[in-house]
Design an enzyme around this catalytic site. Structure first.
Site, PDB file in Angstrom:
ATOM      1  N   ASN A 132       0.761  -1.182   0.080  1.00 56.85           N
ATOM      2  CA  ASN A 132       0.106   0.150  -0.014  1.00 56.85           C
ATOM      3  C   ASN A 132       0.997   1.357  -0.235  1.00 56.85           C
ATOM      4  O   ASN A 132       2.062   1.371   0.774  1.00 56.85           O
ATOM      5  CB  ASN A 132      -1.043   0.131   1.206  1.00 56.85           C
ATOM      6  CG  ASN A 132      -0.401  -0.300   2.601  1.00 56.85           C
ATOM      7  OD1 ASN A 132       0.549  -0.806   2.646  1.00 56.85           O
ATOM      8  ND2 ASN A 132      -1.063   0.402   3.610  1.00 56.85           N
ATOM      9  N   GLU A 177      -2.888  -4.788  -2.925  1.00 60.08           N
ATOM     10  CA  GLU A 177      -3.567  -5.550  -3.899  1.00 60.08           C
ATOM     11  C   GLU A 177      -3.420  -4.775  -5.447  1.00 60.08           C
ATOM     12  O   GLU A 177      -3.060  -5.263  -6.400  1.00 60.08           O
ATOM     13  CB  GLU A 177      -4.738  -6.028  -3.772  1.00 60.08           C
ATOM     14  CG  GLU A 177      -5.041  -6.893  -2.508  1.00 60.08           C
ATOM     15  CD  GLU A 177      -5.323  -6.043  -1.364  1.00 60.08           C
ATOM     16  OE1 GLU A 177      -4.584  -5.086  -1.177  1.00 60.08           O
ATOM     17  OE2 GLU A 177      -6.273  -6.524  -0.768  1.00 60.08           O
ATOM     18  N   CYS A 211     -10.822  -3.835  -3.450  1.00 57.85           N
ATOM     19  CA  CYS A 211      -9.942  -4.945  -3.877  1.00 57.85           C
ATOM     20  C   CYS A 211     -10.489  -6.201  -4.397  1.00 57.85           C
ATOM     21  O   CYS A 211      -9.891  -6.843  -5.135  1.00 57.85           O
ATOM     22  CB  CYS A 211      -8.834  -5.065  -2.954  1.00 57.85           C
ATOM     23  SG  CYS A 211      -7.640  -3.605  -2.853  1.00 57.85           S
TER      24      CYS A 211
END
Ligand code: THU
Length: 120
Positions: free
Chosen positions: A42, A55, A85
């Protein structure tokens, strides 16, 4: 590579997350059918909504390298995937998703993670 080994890679890459605002470091490791692993973390931003999940950085990186939906076997994530996600995991047609949730390791298909999904 086993799912446990892939999750260990996600754990390791999470250390490279850029998460100064939430302090939640998330890692994602995606095993492609050709045997390669594409990793993501992230990446947050001072303008909070602009941050991106682990992701999405993994899959965006994979697509930029030439992979396409259907080229992925497993996505291993250090946290339970957020709603957005889950839509990405569905779009990328990954066979299964392995993630940590409240001390457990959970394995689910994208369809189980996002039933009755939106598809164009
Ligand atoms: N986060 C992810 O990277 N993936 C998810 O599926 C859940 C949330 C990140 C986004 C944000 O940087 C931090 O976790 C806190 O929400």
């Amino acid at each position: 590579m086993s799912d446990a080994e892939l999750l260990a890679l996600a754990d390791a890459v999470a250390e490279r997350a850029y998460a100064p605002y939430s302090a939640l470091h998330v890692g994602c490791a995606v095993l492609a059918r050709d045997g390669n692993v594409i990793e993501g973390v992230n990446v947050e931003n001072a303008a909070y909504p602009l941050g991106v999940c682990a992701e999405r950085t993994a899959f965006a990186r994979a697509v930029a390298e030439g992979y396409r939906p259907g080229d992925f076997v497993v996505a291993a994530i250090t946290a339970s995937p957020c709603g957005g996600c889950r839509q990405w995991l569905l779009e990328m047609c990954v066979d299964r998703v392995v993630f940590r949730n409240q001390g457990r390791v959970v394995t689910m298909t994208p369809d189980e993670l996002l039933p009755e999904s939106f598809e164009l």
